[in-house]
Design a protein around this motif. Structure first.
Motif, PDB file in Angstrom:
ATOM      1  N   ILE A  61       0.830  -1.213   0.000  1.00  0.00           N
ATOM      2  CA  ILE A  61       0.000   0.000   0.000  1.00  0.00           C
ATOM      3  C   ILE A  61       0.861   1.258   0.000  1.00  0.00           C
ATOM      4  O   ILE A  61       0.608   2.224  -0.727  1.00  0.00           O
ATOM      5  CB  ILE A  61      -0.954  -0.016   1.209  1.00  0.00           C
ATOM      6  CG1 ILE A  61      -1.986  -1.134   1.049  1.00  0.00           C
ATOM      7  CG2 ILE A  61      -1.657   1.336   1.351  1.00  0.00           C
ATOM      8  CD1 ILE A  61      -2.858  -1.339   2.277  1.00  0.00           C
ATOM      9  N   PHE A  62       1.915   1.257   0.821  1.00  0.00           N
ATOM     10  CA  PHE A  62       2.746   2.453   0.984  1.00  0.00           C
ATOM     11  C   PHE A  62       4.074   2.322   0.239  1.00  0.00           C
ATOM     12  O   PHE A  62       5.089   2.883   0.669  1.00  0.00           O
ATOM     13  CB  PHE A  62       3.001   2.702   2.471  1.00  0.00           C
ATOM     14  CG  PHE A  62       1.757   2.949   3.272  1.00  0.00           C
ATOM     15  CD1 PHE A  62       1.087   4.160   3.175  1.00  0.00           C
ATOM     16  CD2 PHE A  62       1.240   1.968   4.103  1.00  0.00           C
ATOM     17  CE1 PHE A  62      -0.069   4.392   3.912  1.00  0.00           C
ATOM     18  CE2 PHE A  62       0.092   2.189   4.838  1.00  0.00           C
ATOM     19  CZ  PHE A  62      -0.571   3.409   4.745  1.00  0.00           C
ATOM     20  N   ALA A  63       4.066   1.594  -0.877  1.00  0.00           N
ATOM     21  CA  ALA A  63       5.306   1.413  -1.628  1.00  0.00           C
ATOM     22  C   ALA A  63       5.885   2.736  -2.109  1.00  0.00           C
ATOM     23  O   ALA A  63       7.106   2.939  -2.101  1.00  0.00           O
ATOM     24  CB  ALA A  63       5.054   0.485  -2.824  1.00  0.00           C
ATOM     25  N   GLY A  64       5.021   3.644  -2.522  1.00  0.00           N
ATOM     26  CA  GLY A  64       5.504   4.935  -2.991  1.00  0.00           C
ATOM     27  C   GLY A  64       6.200   5.749  -1.926  1.00  0.00           C
ATOM     28  O   GLY A  64       7.053   6.592  -2.233  1.00  0.00           O
ATOM     29  N   VAL A  65       5.848   5.512  -0.655  1.00  0.00           N
ATOM     30  CA  VAL A  65       6.472   6.237   0.456  1.00  0.00           C
ATOM     31  C   VAL A  65       7.726   5.512   0.940  1.00  0.00           C
ATOM     32  O   VAL A  65       8.728   6.152   1.292  1.00  0.00           O
ATOM     33  CB  VAL A  65       5.457   6.399   1.611  1.00  0.00           C
ATOM     34  CG1 VAL A  65       6.109   7.098   2.801  1.00  0.00           C
ATOM     35  CG2 VAL A  65       4.237   7.160   1.147  1.00  0.00           C
ATOM     36  N   LEU A  66       7.681   4.186   0.960  1.00  0.00           N
ATOM     37  CA  LEU A  66       8.778   3.407   1.524  1.00  0.00           C
ATOM     38  C   LEU A  66       9.960   3.251   0.576  1.00  0.00           C
ATOM     39  O   LEU A  66      11.108   3.170   1.033  1.00  0.00           O
ATOM     40  CB  LEU A  66       8.262   2.017   1.929  1.00  0.00           C
ATOM     41  CG  LEU A  66       7.177   1.973   3.007  1.00  0.00           C
ATOM     42  CD1 LEU A  66       6.687   0.546   3.218  1.00  0.00           C
ATOM     43  CD2 LEU A  66       7.701   2.548   4.322  1.00  0.00           C
ATOM     44  N   ARG A 102      12.852  -2.191  -5.768  1.00  0.00           N
ATOM     45  CA  ARG A 102      12.192  -3.148  -6.657  1.00  0.00           C
ATOM     46  C   ARG A 102      11.455  -4.230  -5.861  1.00  0.00           C
ATOM     47  O   ARG A 102      10.380  -4.677  -6.265  1.00  0.00           O
ATOM     48  CB  ARG A 102      13.230  -3.777  -7.595  1.00  0.00           C
ATOM     49  CG  ARG A 102      13.727  -2.792  -8.644  1.00  0.00           C
ATOM     50  CD  ARG A 102      14.788  -3.396  -9.541  1.00  0.00           C
ATOM     51  NE  ARG A 102      14.314  -4.532 -10.321  1.00  0.00           N
ATOM     52  CZ  ARG A 102      13.569  -4.436 -11.424  1.00  0.00           C
ATOM     53  NH1 ARG A 102      13.196  -3.240 -11.869  1.00  0.00           N
ATOM     54  NH2 ARG A 102      13.193  -5.515 -12.087  1.00  0.00           N
ATOM     55  N   LEU A 103      12.011  -4.621  -4.735  1.00  0.00           N
ATOM     56  CA  LEU A 103      11.308  -5.588  -3.884  1.00  0.00           C
ATOM     57  C   LEU A 103      10.029  -4.984  -3.329  1.00  0.00           C
ATOM     58  O   LEU A 103       8.986  -5.651  -3.264  1.00  0.00           O
ATOM     59  CB  LEU A 103      12.217  -6.036  -2.743  1.00  0.00           C
ATOM     60  CG  LEU A 103      13.375  -6.970  -3.083  1.00  0.00           C
ATOM     61  CD1 LEU A 103      14.149  -7.308  -1.822  1.00  0.00           C
ATOM     62  CD2 LEU A 103      12.878  -8.238  -3.750  1.00  0.00           C
ATOM     63  N   ILE A 104      10.104  -3.736  -2.903  1.00  0.00           N
ATOM     64  CA  ILE A 104       8.931  -3.082  -2.319  1.00  0.00           C
ATOM     65  C   ILE A 104       7.816  -2.959  -3.355  1.00  0.00           C
ATOM     66  O   ILE A 104       6.654  -3.288  -3.086  1.00  0.00           O
ATOM     67  CB  ILE A 104       9.320  -1.701  -1.749  1.00  0.00           C
ATOM     68  CG1 ILE A 104      10.223  -1.878  -0.527  1.00  0.00           C
ATOM     69  CG2 ILE A 104       8.081  -0.898  -1.390  1.00  0.00           C
ATOM     70  CD1 ILE A 104      10.781  -0.580   0.028  1.00  0.00           C
ATOM     71  N   TYR A 105       8.144  -2.506  -4.541  1.00  0.00           N
ATOM     72  CA  TYR A 105       7.124  -2.399  -5.581  1.00  0.00           C
ATOM     73  C   TYR A 105       6.709  -3.769  -6.102  1.00  0.00           C
ATOM     74  O   TYR A 105       5.569  -3.954  -6.552  1.00  0.00           O
ATOM     75  CB  TYR A 105       7.635  -1.528  -6.732  1.00  0.00           C
ATOM     76  CG  TYR A 105       7.433  -0.058  -6.513  1.00  0.00           C
ATOM     77  CD1 TYR A 105       6.232   0.562  -6.867  1.00  0.00           C
ATOM     78  CD2 TYR A 105       8.422   0.728  -5.932  1.00  0.00           C
ATOM     79  CE1 TYR A 105       6.042   1.922  -6.660  1.00  0.00           C
ATOM     80  CE2 TYR A 105       8.241   2.086  -5.724  1.00  0.00           C
ATOM     81  CZ  TYR A 105       7.042   2.676  -6.088  1.00  0.00           C
ATOM     82  OH  TYR A 105       6.849   4.021  -5.864  1.00  0.00           O
ATOM     83  N   GLY A 106       7.617  -4.742  -6.045  1.00  0.00           N
ATOM     84  CA  GLY A 106       7.263  -6.089  -6.462  1.00  0.00           C
ATOM     85  C   GLY A 106       6.216  -6.735  -5.576  1.00  0.00           C
ATOM     86  O   GLY A 106       5.507  -7.653  -6.020  1.00  0.00           O
ATOM     87  N   SER A 107       6.104  -6.268  -4.315  1.00  0.00           N
ATOM     88  CA  SER A 107       5.069  -6.805  -3.435  1.00  0.00           C
ATOM     89  C   SER A 107       3.678  -6.517  -3.995  1.00  0.00           C
ATOM     90  O   SER A 107       2.740  -7.299  -3.787  1.00  0.00           O
ATOM     91  CB  SER A 107       5.211  -6.217  -2.033  1.00  0.00           C
ATOM     92  OG  SER A 107       5.026  -4.798  -2.050  1.00  0.00           O
ATOM     93  N   ARG A 108       3.525  -5.416  -4.719  1.00  0.00           N
ATOM     94  CA  ARG A 108       2.234  -5.116  -5.336  1.00  0.00           C
ATOM     95  C   ARG A 108       1.886  -6.139  -6.411  1.00  0.00           C
ATOM     96  O   ARG A 108       0.739  -6.601  -6.493  1.00  0.00           O
ATOM     97  CB  ARG A 108       2.267  -3.714  -5.946  1.00  0.00           C
ATOM     98  CG  ARG A 108       2.309  -2.586  -4.925  1.00  0.00           C
ATOM     99  CD  ARG A 108       2.255  -1.230  -5.606  1.00  0.00           C
ATOM    100  NE  ARG A 108       2.086  -0.157  -4.639  1.00  0.00           N
ATOM    101  CZ  ARG A 108       2.016   1.137  -4.958  1.00  0.00           C
ATOM    102  NH1 ARG A 108       2.099   1.487  -6.243  1.00  0.00           N
ATOM    103  NH2 ARG A 108       1.861   2.049  -4.018  1.00  0.00           N
ATOM    104  N   LEU A 109       2.867  -6.506  -7.221  1.00  0.00           N
ATOM    105  CA  LEU A 109       2.623  -7.517  -8.247  1.00  0.00           C
ATOM    106  C   LEU A 109       2.301  -8.862  -7.624  1.00  0.00           C
ATOM    107  O   LEU A 109       1.431  -9.603  -8.113  1.00  0.00           O
ATOM    108  CB  LEU A 109       3.842  -7.631  -9.159  1.00  0.00           C
ATOM    109  CG  LEU A 109       4.122  -6.446 -10.087  1.00  0.00           C
ATOM    110  CD1 LEU A 109       5.419  -6.673 -10.857  1.00  0.00           C
ATOM    111  CD2 LEU A 109       2.967  -6.232 -11.043  1.00  0.00           C
TER     112      LEU A 109
END
Length: 310
Positions: A61-66, A102-109
């Protein structure tokens, strides 16, 4: 002499929830939910699994912040294959991109694949299984033989065949995984339906004039949900591994999307010297899969109707 009037002590919240004579449907439902939560919370490993999944949701949810850097672009000239530490906590890949981001944003996928597969496969398997178990006869034979055909092939091999036919991409990977994931749910729903279709409860509903469609949708399907939820949760790890396998082979999410399986594929060339490129996404898959397995084990124990009351 006046006789003392006995006073009744007000019920505590726990006593109200655990009452064996609920005064309303809401009280009965809340009591059931409290009992399930009590069983679940007594399993420490299950709570750990729940914590991992909640952490995954929050990170997505907070990938853009983290995320400290962009997940799709990097400094190819000055930041290529840097080791963990400093500005890049988990190092960088061969394109100079921050692995942590990339790991943080990959959690969304990962959540995207898991949720969509569960939404597609679980209702499909539930519908096929309940219809097969309640109808019986040739309907049962036809539906179960179709189910057996899907079960005869390994899930990853069958998913590879569907993705090869549909074409690479995250959406096609979701469709392929969902198509190969529904047969176990159908088997579970059919087994549950066979145990209740001749019960007095269903017979009473039938005598009241309920149609077969209403009996299946309103009375049999809800009885199968507990077992189905447990199986879906336990299958999440397999879904993640299948999606990662498709990404590893280049048939899932396409570059530059930060899909964990594709990250492992791009890092396997540097596994001897720059090990962190492939190890970081592999460890993320391990932790998330472990979390879903622990959560599924806890739900299985909590939702087991034969478990002892606490």
């Amino acid at each position: 002499m006046t006789e003392a009037i006995p006073t009744t002590r007000p019920l505590s919240r726990r006593e109200w929830l655990m009452s064996d004579r609920p005064q309303s449907r809401m009280q009965a439902r809340l009591g059931r939910a409290y009992l399930v939560w009590s069983r679940f919370a007594s399993n420490r490993l299950a709570v750990v699994g729940l914590g991992i999944i909640i952490a995954l949701l929050l990170v997505a949810i907070f990938a853009g912040v983290l995320a400290p850097h962009s997940p799709v672009s990097g400094d190819l000239r000055n930041a290529r294959l840097l080791p963990p530490g400093g500005e890049y906590l988990l190092g960088t890949d061969d394109q100079g991109r921050d692995i942590l981001s990339r790991l943080i944003y990959g959690s969304r996928l990962t959540l995207y694949v898991v949720i969509l597969v569960a939404i597609i496969a679980a209702p499909l398997g539930l519908l096929v299984g309940t219809i097969s178990g309640y109808a019986g006869g040739w309907v049962d034979s036809v539906l179960m033989r179709i189910t057996d055909i899907f079960l005869a092939f390994p899930k990853l091999i069958l998913a590879l065949a569907f993705v090869a036919a549909l074409g690479p991409g995250i959406e096609n990977a979701v469709i392929a995984i969902a198509i190969t994931s529904w047969p176990p749910y159908a088997r579970i729903a059919r087994a549950e339906t066979l145990t209740v279709r001749n019960s007095d409860y269903i017979a009473a509903v039938r005598l009241m004039g309920a149609s077969p469609t209403r009996i299946v949708l309103r009375h049999i399907m809800p009885l199968c949900l507990s077992s189905l939820i447990v199986r879906v949760t336990l299958d999440m790890a397999g879904i993640i591994l299948t999606a990662a396998g498709l990404g590893f082979l280049g048939l899932g999410a396409q570059p530059p999307l930060p899909e964990w399986g594709a990250m492992i594929a791009s890092g396997r060339r540097f596994i001897m010297d720059q090990w962190w490129v492939a190890a970081a996404p592999g460890f993320a898959i391990l932790i998330v899969s472990l979390g879903f397995n622990l959560l599924g084990d806890g739900l299985r124990d909590a939702l087991d109707p034969r478990g002892s009351n606490q």
